[in-house]
Write a protein that holds these residues in place. Structure first.
Motif, short mmCIF file in Angstrom:
data_model
loop_
_atom_site.label_atom_id
_atom_site.label_comp_id
_atom_site.label_asym_id
_atom_site.label_seq_id
_atom_site.Cartn_x
_atom_site.Cartn_y
_atom_site.Cartn_z
N ARG A 44 0.89 -1.20 -0.11
CA ARG A 44 -0.01 0.05 0.14
C ARG A 44 0.84 1.15 -0.06
NH1 ARG A 44 -2.93 3.80 2.21
NH2 ARG A 44 -5.29 3.71 1.86
N VAL A 51 0.73 7.00 -6.78
CA VAL A 51 -0.04 7.88 -6.70
C VAL A 51 0.40 9.42 -6.67
CG1 VAL A 51 -2.22 8.84 -5.72
CG2 VAL A 51 -2.23 6.28 -5.59
N LYS A 55 0.03 12.29 -9.43
CA LYS A 55 -0.41 13.52 -9.02
C LYS A 55 0.48 14.51 -9.45
CE LYS A 55 -2.01 12.46 -4.60
NZ LYS A 55 -2.65 12.63 -3.46
N LEU A 65 -2.28 16.23 -0.08
CA LEU A 65 -3.25 15.88 0.95
C LEU A 65 -4.86 16.08 0.13
CD1 LEU A 65 -4.22 15.13 3.66
CD2 LEU A 65 -4.55 17.66 3.92
N ARG A 66 -5.49 15.04 0.07
CA ARG A 66 -6.59 14.56 -0.59
C ARG A 66 -7.71 14.60 0.33
NH1 ARG A 66 -6.91 16.09 -6.32
NH2 ARG A 66 -9.14 15.50 -6.05
N ARG A 69 -10.68 11.92 -0.70
CA ARG A 69 -10.24 10.59 -0.96
C ARG A 69 -10.06 10.07 0.74
NH1 ARG A 69 -10.32 5.78 -3.07
NH2 ARG A 69 -8.32 4.80 -2.64
N GLU A 70 -9.36 10.72 1.33
CA GLU A 70 -9.09 10.24 2.79
C GLU A 70 -10.40 9.90 3.37
OE1 GLU A 70 -6.40 12.72 5.05
OE2 GLU A 70 -4.79 12.24 3.67
N VAL A 97 -3.40 5.86 6.49
CA VAL A 97 -3.62 7.03 5.24
C VAL A 97 -2.48 7.99 5.67
CG1 VAL A 97 -5.16 8.86 4.47
CG2 VAL A 97 -5.87 6.35 5.13
N GLY A 100 0.55 6.80 4.10
CA GLY A 100 0.38 6.74 2.77
C GLY A 100 0.86 8.08 1.95
N GLN A 104 4.36 10.56 -0.02
CA GLN A 104 4.51 11.64 -1.15
C GLN A 104 5.17 12.86 -0.81
OE1 GLN A 104 0.26 12.01 -2.12
NE2 GLN A 104 -0.11 9.90 -2.39
C1 LIG Z 1 -2.74 7.81 -1.93
C2 LIG Z 1 -3.13 9.13 -2.14
O1 LIG Z 1 -2.59 10.31 -1.49
C3 LIG Z 1 -2.90 10.58 -0.05
C4 LIG Z 1 -3.12 9.40 0.64
C5 LIG Z 1 -4.37 8.48 0.80
C6 LIG Z 1 -4.08 6.99 1.30
O2 LIG Z 1 -2.99 6.79 1.73
O3 LIG Z 1 -5.34 6.50 1.07
C7 LIG Z 1 -5.31 9.12 0.48
C8 LIG Z 1 -5.45 10.56 -0.10
C9 LIG Z 1 -4.13 11.43 -0.07
O4 LIG Z 1 -4.14 12.33 0.94
C10 LIG Z 1 -4.62 9.63 -2.93
O5 LIG Z 1 -4.77 10.76 -3.34
O6 LIG Z 1 -5.07 8.61 -3.51
#
Ligand SMILES: C=C(O[C@@H]1C=C(C(=O)O)C=C[C@H]1O)C(=O)O
Length: 252
Positions: A44, A51, A55, A65-66, A69-70, A97, A100, A104
């Motif tokens: 993951r 991702v 982006k 940071l989205r 999506r989070e 998350v 995750g 980035q």
């Molecule tokens: C992986 C991403 O980037 C970031 C990490 C995420 C995650 O680990 O699920 C979700 C949203 C973003 O803040 C994404 O945008 O999908």
């Protein structure tokens, strides 16, 4: 307690007892599950890194940071988790998350809360996880500048006399509120250069000059602060960020 007493309580043959064998078998299962979790977690993390690179092209000045999506990821696992595990699952996934996003680039968070620093810091830690670099700061304007310059995000308290939020309609108009801390009537907000398309779909945050401008008929509204004719409020009205109604973001 002498050795002989110890021997009586826990004889050497205990290693072969049915209880000990059952325990060892369960621990072997946990070890096997840990190996699976480890493999999946690292997979993951790698995907989140990919991702982030995907982006890179269209994000412009926005942070990676989205919040939308989070929120969707957390709602998904919360919905699928068994009732007794929902809290544990949600807490763990906040961390997952956070790590995750850290793939980035590490998220930096500046927290300004003169009245309740520990509460605001704890809220930020819970929201952004161990992966984030979170610091308390003494100056709301400096925290907004930090976010504006692309340094990260700011968490700013509203339970005080500094009307930093008016700036969201002025010099900080490119920053958006994307999270509220402290329940139905938040005592602090997270603010950052979030892509408006990635704002969470919850209640809108409105900063308006005088009164109730922009609230749709019948929509619930929570007034939070006023200062020299300016009002900070939350509304359930579906108004667009950046529009004439003074929507400066949304809370998750
Ligand atoms: C992986 C991403 O980037 C970031 C990490 C995420 C995650 O680990 O699920 C979700 C949203 C973003 O803040 C994404 O945008 O999908």
């Amino acid at each position: 307690m002498s050795n002989s007493t110890l021997h009586q309580v826990w004889p050497e043959s205990a290693a072969d007892s049915p209880e000990h064998k059952a325990l060892a078998a369960l621990r072997a299962q946990i070890d096997a599950v840990d190996d699976q979790l480890l493999e999946l977690f690292q997979k993951r993390l790698d995907l989140a890194g990919q991702v982030g690179r995907a982006k890179d092209a269209p994000t412009g000045p926005h942070t990676k940071l989205r919040p939308d999506r989070e929120k969707a990821v957390l709602a998904h696992v919360h919905g699928r988790a068994a009732a007794p595990h929902k809290e544990a699952v949600t807490g763990l996934w906040r961390e997952i998350v956070g790590w995750g996003l850290a793939q980035q680039g590490q998220l930096k968070v500046q927290v300004w809360s003169p009245n309740e620093p520990a509460r605001a810091f704890d809220g930020a830690r819970q929201r952004f996880g161990r992966a984030a670099d979170i610091r308390m700061v003494q100056d709301a304007e400096a925290a907004l500048r930090f976010a504006s310059d692309g340094g990260g995000v700011a968490v700013l308290a509203v339970n005080n006399d500094t009307p930093w939020w008016i700036g969201l309609r002025k010099e900080w108009a490119h920053l958006s509120v994307f999270e509220g801390f402290g329940g139905e009537v938040p005592s602090a907000f997270a603010v950052g250069p979030i892509d408006p398309a990635a704002l969470p779909g919850g209640r809108r945050v409105v900063v308006s000059a005088g009164g109730d401008a922009g609230d749709g008929a019948g929509a619930r509204r929570w007034g939070l602060h006023t200062h020299h004719g300016w009002t900070l409020a939350l509304t359930e009205a579906r108004i667009a960020p950046g529009g004439p109604e003074g929507c400066v973001g949304a809370v998750g």
